[in-house]
Structures are given as C-alpha cells and as structure tokens.
Design a protein around this motif. Structure first.
Motif, short mmCIF file in Angstrom:
data_model
loop_
_atom_site.label_atom_id
_atom_site.label_comp_id
_atom_site.label_asym_id
_atom_site.label_seq_id
_atom_site.Cartn_x
_atom_site.Cartn_y
_atom_site.Cartn_z
N TYR A 63 0.71 -1.17 -0.09
CA TYR A 63 0.01 -0.07 0.10
C TYR A 63 0.93 1.13 0.07
O TYR A 63 0.47 2.35 -0.59
N GLU A 64 1.89 1.21 0.50
CA GLU A 64 2.92 2.50 0.79
C GLU A 64 4.10 2.12 -0.31
O GLU A 64 4.92 1.25 -0.35
N ASN A 65 4.09 2.94 -1.45
CA ASN A 65 5.20 2.91 -2.40
C ASN A 65 6.51 3.31 -2.25
O ASN A 65 7.23 3.03 -2.93
N GLU A 66 6.77 3.94 -0.84
CA GLU A 66 8.17 4.28 -0.41
C GLU A 66 8.46 3.40 0.77
O GLU A 66 9.37 3.78 1.44
N SER A 67 7.83 2.28 0.95
CA SER A 67 8.09 1.34 1.95
C SER A 67 9.39 0.59 1.95
O SER A 67 9.98 0.50 0.89
N PRO A 68 9.85 0.09 2.83
CA PRO A 68 11.28 -0.70 2.67
C PRO A 68 11.15 -1.73 1.75
O PRO A 68 11.80 -2.19 0.90
N LEU A 69 9.63 -2.56 1.74
CA LEU A 69 9.50 -3.59 1.00
C LEU A 69 9.62 -3.15 -0.74
O LEU A 69 10.18 -3.85 -1.34
N ALA A 70 8.98 -2.07 -0.95
CA ALA A 70 9.03 -1.52 -2.22
C ALA A 70 10.21 -1.35 -2.74
O ALA A 70 10.56 -1.63 -3.83
N LYS A 71 11.29 -0.69 -1.94
CA LYS A 71 12.56 -0.43 -2.24
C LYS A 71 13.17 -1.70 -2.40
O LYS A 71 14.32 -1.83 -3.14
N ALA A 72 12.97 -2.65 -1.91
CA ALA A 72 13.67 -4.07 -1.91
C ALA A 72 13.18 -4.85 -3.08
O ALA A 72 14.09 -5.76 -3.25
N SER A 73 12.26 -4.29 -3.94
CA SER A 73 11.71 -5.16 -4.97
C SER A 73 12.02 -4.80 -6.42
O SER A 73 12.42 -3.54 -6.48
N ASP A 74 12.26 -5.65 -7.30
CA ASP A 74 12.32 -5.32 -8.66
C ASP A 74 11.02 -4.40 -9.18
O ASP A 74 11.15 -3.45 -9.88
N PHE A 75 9.85 -4.96 -9.02
CA PHE A 75 8.76 -4.17 -9.33
C PHE A 75 7.85 -4.04 -8.23
O PHE A 75 7.82 -5.03 -7.31
N ARG A 76 7.10 -2.82 -7.90
CA ARG A 76 6.18 -2.87 -6.96
C ARG A 76 4.74 -2.33 -7.43
O ARG A 76 4.66 -1.54 -8.61
N ILE A 77 3.64 -3.09 -7.15
CA ILE A 77 2.63 -2.92 -7.58
C ILE A 77 1.62 -2.22 -6.13
O ILE A 77 1.50 -2.88 -4.92
N ASP A 78 1.34 -0.91 -6.28
CA ASP A 78 0.53 -0.32 -5.39
C ASP A 78 -0.78 -0.61 -5.62
O ASP A 78 -1.39 -0.74 -6.66
N TYR A 79 -1.83 -0.59 -4.51
CA TYR A 79 -3.16 -0.77 -4.52
C TYR A 79 -3.80 0.23 -3.71
O TYR A 79 -3.29 0.77 -2.75
N GLN A 80 -4.95 0.46 -4.15
CA GLN A 80 -5.99 1.39 -3.13
C GLN A 80 -6.41 0.66 -1.84
O GLN A 80 -6.49 -0.45 -1.88
N TYR A 81 -6.53 1.41 -0.70
CA TYR A 81 -7.13 0.71 0.31
C TYR A 81 -8.11 1.39 1.04
O TYR A 81 -7.86 2.66 1.23
N GLY A 82 -9.14 0.91 1.68
CA GLY A 82 -10.12 1.50 2.34
C GLY A 82 -11.35 1.12 1.98
O GLY A 82 -11.76 0.39 1.11
N PRO A 83 -12.50 1.59 2.99
CA PRO A 83 -13.96 1.00 2.82
C PRO A 83 -14.63 1.35 1.45
O PRO A 83 -15.49 0.80 0.78
N GLN A 84 -14.03 2.47 0.67
CA GLN A 84 -14.81 3.03 -0.41
C GLN A 84 -14.04 2.53 -1.83
O GLN A 84 -14.33 2.77 -2.80
N VAL A 85 -13.01 1.54 -1.68
CA VAL A 85 -12.33 1.41 -2.75
C VAL A 85 -12.96 0.34 -3.35
O VAL A 85 -13.43 -0.68 -3.15
N ASN A 86 -13.10 0.23 -5.00
CA ASN A 86 -13.77 -0.72 -5.63
C ASN A 86 -12.94 -1.93 -5.63
O ASN A 86 -11.79 -1.84 -5.43
N PRO A 87 -13.60 -3.02 -5.18
CA PRO A 87 -12.94 -4.48 -5.15
C PRO A 87 -11.78 -4.65 -6.14
O PRO A 87 -11.16 -5.38 -6.00
#
Length: 327
Positions: free
Chosen positions: A107-131
């Motif tokens: 969910y966080e594109n500047e997170s440690p995991l995102a920075k440690a990976s070749d590709f990162r896929i961000d997604y939306q989160y919250g009760p109003q987000v389209n499934p």
C-alpha cells in the motif's frame, strides 16, 4: 531500476515486463493475512499450469529453509500491506541475491519492501475502494496474467471483463448475508472458540478469518481446518455447543466442503454456512466464477467481523501485543 505502477495499470505493465523472462517457479512470500491471500493463486497455478510450479512461504521460513529451487528462473511475489514487515523485506532481498525476480504488493510505495523489490504494485485501500482495485483481486489477476503470457491461458481475459461488475457482485453478496451475519455475531459473541473450514481456493480465506480476525482482532481462539482433513481427526470436536464457520466455494474441491456441511448439519448447531451458490454472479464471466467466489467469501467475512466487533464492543484495530511490546 525499480518499476512502480498502480492498480490495473500495474498489472498490465508488470506482465509486459515479465513476458520475455524465463520463469518456471512462482514463490508467494508473506506473513499472516498477506500470506493467506496467496492460497488461491497457488491453487490456480497447480491446477492450470503445465510449466509453472507454485509455493507459498512464510517470509522467515523462506529465508531459513532457502529452497534449492530458488534461482534466476524464479518469480518471488512478496506482500506486506504497509511494506514494513521486516522479515518480508529481508525475504525480498534474499530472493534478489539468489537472482530471482521480485514483485512487491504494498500500500505504501516508499516502504522498505517496495524499495527492496524489482517491481512494486501499489493498490488502493479503504472501505470506499472498488474491489477491482484491491490487492486480493490484483494478486489473482497477476497470477492469471502469468498463465496467459506463458501459456495462453484464457481466464485472465475472463477476469478483466468481469472487473466492472465486481463492485455490484460484492455489494449483493454482503447484502445477502447481512441478516445472517448479525444473527451469528449476536448469538455467539461470547464464544471462547470458533472453528473455520474450507478447501481448495477458499482455504486461505478460512485461515484469514481464523487467524487475522477471530484470534488477532477479536481475541477468540480459532483454528482453520481443511475440509479434506475434517474427517481425519477434527470432526471429533463437533457437538451442539461448538461454533463452525464453513465456506462452500465453486471450484473443483466443493465436494469436500459439502461433505463437511452434511456432517455439521447433523451433529452441530452453531453454524455459519457461507455458500457461493447464494451469490449473484450475473455480472461475472462463468469461466472465472470459482476464482471470484473466494474473493466474495473474504468480503462477506469482513462484514461478519465488523458485526462481531460491534456487538462485542471490541474494535478490530485493538491489539494487546502487536506493535506494542518487543517481540
């Protein structure tokens, strides 16, 4: 260079990058609920692929076990909601050191995991987000996309064509089970133990509800039972006083869940039977109904969890130990 994309664009762009890579094995690596979300994808690959193998690993065990099959032909999908789970970040770094290609869902594109990976896929989160933009559907979409680019599999297109109707389908599923959810949570809010059960592509959802909702978020003892293992020991605990949540899906393993249902109906009483045949799937391509069923189960159980939190006056965010003490 790390490639960062969001939502549906992320999936199509990542698949484009992976198309020419020689991949023969997919490792899904995560912890807790993030790991449970990958069971459906493992099921899909094992059932449908002739050239790909799939494994699901807890992040720490992935490192400590150090699979001999992990190499430059491996795709490692690492998942952490906030991207700050230390062992999952370490697993991504471990995989890259072995020459594997890594794709992070976070969910966080500047997170440690995102920075440690070749590709990162961000997604939306919250009760109003389209499934259609949620990580649970995006992970399945990536998996089906791999089968399409490597083997010409048809279900990826069936899923994409169904995405516009997914919000409607989720809303109708939740609505269908609202009364039952309120009733079950109200009647059994003080239970000390609630078991969950499923099989096939639905087992990860049963695990998520048992471990992440009942145990972590509600402090109710629980255990996820595989429907195929039910009659090899666990069914001995069934009686009129023991609550069970049973999921019935639409994949090839449904028979095992139906067999368990017959037994529970005969010898049990405190039951929440969630049957995908009750869902309105009119906007979903028939080819993808089995895969969508597991997603719908997850949404209905999330609604059930909110009812438990309400009647027990125990917010889902309340923790005793997580992020509060040293561990």
């Amino acid at each position: 260079m790390i490639k960062n994309y969001t939502g549906q664009t992320a999936i199509s762009k990542t698949l484009e990058e992976l198309k020419d890579k020689d991949i023969n094995r997919v490792f899904y690596v995560a912890c807790g609920g993030s790991s449970a979300l990958t069971y459906s994808s493992k099921y899909i690959i094992e059932r449908d692929s002739k050239i790909l193998a799939a494994e699901v690993y807890n992040s720490n065990e992935f490192i400590y076990r150090s699979p001999a099959t992990l190499d430059e032909k491996s795709l490692v999908v690492v998942i952490s909601h906030l991207g700050n789970t230390p062992e999952t970040t370490a697993a991504a770094e471990f995989a890259r050191d072995k020459g594997a290609t890594t794709v992070a869902f976070t969910y966080e594109n500047e997170s440690p995991l995102a920075k440690a990976s070749d590709f990162r896929i961000d997604y939306q989160y919250g009760p109003q987000v389209n499934p259609a933009d949620s990580r649970n559907i995006l992970i399945i979409q990536l998996t089906l996309g791999l089968l399409k680019i490597k083997e010409g599999h048809h279900k990826y297109d069936a899923l994409v064509s169904s995405l516009p109707g997914l919000q409607y389908t989720v809303d109708k599923a939740i609505e269908k089970y609202t009364e039952k959810s309120i009733d079950f949570a109200t009647k059994y809010q003080n239970e000390k133990m609630i078991y969950t059960m499923a099989s096939g592509s639905n087992f990860g959802v049963a695990y998520t509800f048992a471990i992440c909702i009942l145990m972590e978020a509600q402090w109710i003892n629980s255990h996820a039972i595989h429907a195929g293992e039910f009659f090899h020991g666990p069914f001995e605990v069934v009686d009129k006083d023991t609550p069970f949540v049973l999921l019935l899906g639409l994949d090839e393993t449904r028979y095992m869940e139906e067999r368990a249902q017959k037994f529970l109906n005969k010898y049990g009483e405190k039951l929440f039977i969630l049957d995908a045949k009750d869902f309105d799937l009119s906007k979903i391509d028939i080819a993808i109904e089995g895969e969508i069923a597991s997603v719908l189960h997850l949404y209905v159980l999330r609604a059930l969890s909110r009812e438990f939190a309400k009647v027990r006056n125990h917010p889902l965010e309340t923790r005793r130990y997580m992020h509060k003490v040293e561990y």
